[in-house]
Design a protein around this motif. Sequence first.
Motif, PDB file in Angstrom:
ATOM      1  N   GLY A   1       0.812  -1.156  -0.235  1.00  0.00           N
ATOM      2  CA  GLY A   1       0.175   0.008  -0.118  1.00  0.00           C
ATOM      3  C   GLY A   1       0.980   1.392  -0.036  1.00  0.00           C
TER       4      GLY A   1
ATOM      5  N   TRP B   1       8.181   2.731   7.035  1.00  0.00           N
ATOM      6  CA  TRP B   1       7.119   2.608   7.874  1.00  0.00           C
ATOM      7  C   TRP B   1       7.456   2.567   9.354  1.00  0.00           C
ATOM      8  CZ3 TRP B   1       8.672  -0.685   4.319  1.00  0.00           C
ATOM      9  CH2 TRP B   1       8.870  -1.830   4.785  1.00  0.00           C
TER      10      TRP B   1
ATOM     11  N   TRP C   1       7.447  -8.178   4.780  1.00  0.00           N
ATOM     12  CA  TRP C   1       7.874  -6.878   5.064  1.00  0.00           C
ATOM     13  C   TRP C   1       8.237  -7.429   6.672  1.00  0.00           C
ATOM     14  CZ3 TRP C   1       1.892  -6.390   3.907  1.00  0.00           C
ATOM     15  CH2 TRP C   1       1.682  -5.686   2.518  1.00  0.00           C
TER      16      TRP C   1
ATOM     17  N   THR D   1      -4.050   1.889   4.030  1.00  0.00           N
ATOM     18  CA  THR D   1      -2.972   1.286   3.397  1.00  0.00           C
ATOM     19  C   THR D   1      -3.556   0.135   2.596  1.00  0.00           C
ATOM     20  OG1 THR D   1      -1.494   2.109   4.767  1.00  0.00           O
ATOM     21  CG2 THR D   1      -0.778   0.380   3.244  1.00  0.00           C
ATOM     22  N   HIS D   2      -4.389  -0.699   3.058  1.00  0.00           N
ATOM     23  CA  HIS D   2      -4.857  -1.952   2.169  1.00  0.00           C
ATOM     24  C   HIS D   2      -6.367  -1.853   1.835  1.00  0.00           C
ATOM     25  CE1 HIS D   2      -1.469  -4.686   3.802  1.00  0.00           C
ATOM     26  NE2 HIS D   2      -0.876  -3.700   3.074  1.00  0.00           N
TER      27      HIS D   2
HETATM   28  N1  PBE Z   1       4.091  -1.831   4.976  1.00  0.00           N
HETATM   29  C1  PBE Z   1       4.311  -2.640   5.876  1.00  0.00           C
HETATM   30  C2  PBE Z   1       2.896  -2.476   4.248  1.00  0.00           C
HETATM   31  C3  PBE Z   1       2.288  -2.940   5.146  1.00  0.00           C
HETATM   32  C4  PBE Z   1       3.090  -3.394   6.268  1.00  0.00           C
HETATM   33  C5  PBE Z   1       3.790  -0.524   5.274  1.00  0.00           C
HETATM   34  C6  PBE Z   1       5.234  -1.765   3.977  1.00  0.00           C
HETATM   35  C7  PBE Z   1       2.381  -1.977   2.860  1.00  0.00           C
HETATM   36  O1  PBE Z   1       2.700  -0.765   2.472  1.00  0.00           O
HETATM   37  O2  PBE Z   1       1.001  -2.499   2.218  1.00  0.00           O
END
Ligand code: PBE
Length: 267
Positions: free
Chosen positions: A22, A68, A174, A225-226
């Motif tokens: 995301g 993040w 991740w 984000t998702h």
């Molecule tokens: N991230 C870590 C993910 C979710 C967990 C922030 C890289 C993302 O961007 O989807």
Amino acid sequence: DENASIGEQVDHEIIGIDPGAGIMKAAAKAKEDYDLSDWSIVEGSSAAMTATLKKAYDKKEPIIITGWTPHWMFNAYDLKYLDDPKGSFGEDENIHTIVRNGLKEDMPEAYQVLDNFHWDTDAMGEVMMEIYDGTQPEDAAAAWVKDNADVVSEWTKGVSKVNGDKIKLGYVAWDSEIASTNVIGKVLTDLGYDVTLSQVEAGPMWTGVADGSLDAHVAGWLPITHEDYATKYAGKFEDLGANLEGTKLGLVVPKYMDIDSIEDLKE
Ligand code: PBE
């Protein structure tokens, strides 16, 4: 060259991660929002991004990454988020536990543990730092579970043991999710499950839970984000709520860099 613009210093490249993340979509939005048409966001992986960061950091060279929290990089290096006055990366959010429909009936014990699973950024950070220091993820998770029996007992309270039932958890490589998935996998193993941790891309992780080929994941960054994945599969999964609160996404640079805001990238 000291007088070169930030863009020239880093070849107008922002070091990104896997395209399904995301944060890559948020970075593309930032590119639009801040009018950074001459910049590119380099696709790769979390591991490639942190390797590139280490190389630059060790030489005090400029670098801009998608970053993040929670993440060990903030413990290992002196880093800062660039200000995001336009809010391209969204507000702080939470990580949710996502299970397939029917899990509650099929595996009530695992369902209960997944529903109870809840920790914080410090706890996740401990596991992540162990892995960063070279411990295998499953060993780091096992050590954390052993050292935090009081926390884990809250997740397993009143849950009966099972006898080798198979359960499959999906995750993306991740760093935050390597830590969380190994921890919950270890807890389910100790409860008697035959646990498979299946490393996939973000899209297949959500698809897998929606089509039932995966039983669960603990990697749903919501509500922003998702969001695309959650919307696409609405009704085809069950959201058990947050397992960790207070995450953050953004563009991240070493503190030795003389910029403070994404706006500074435009020249
Ligand atoms: N991230 C870590 C993910 C979710 C967990 C922030 C890289 C993302 O961007 O989807």
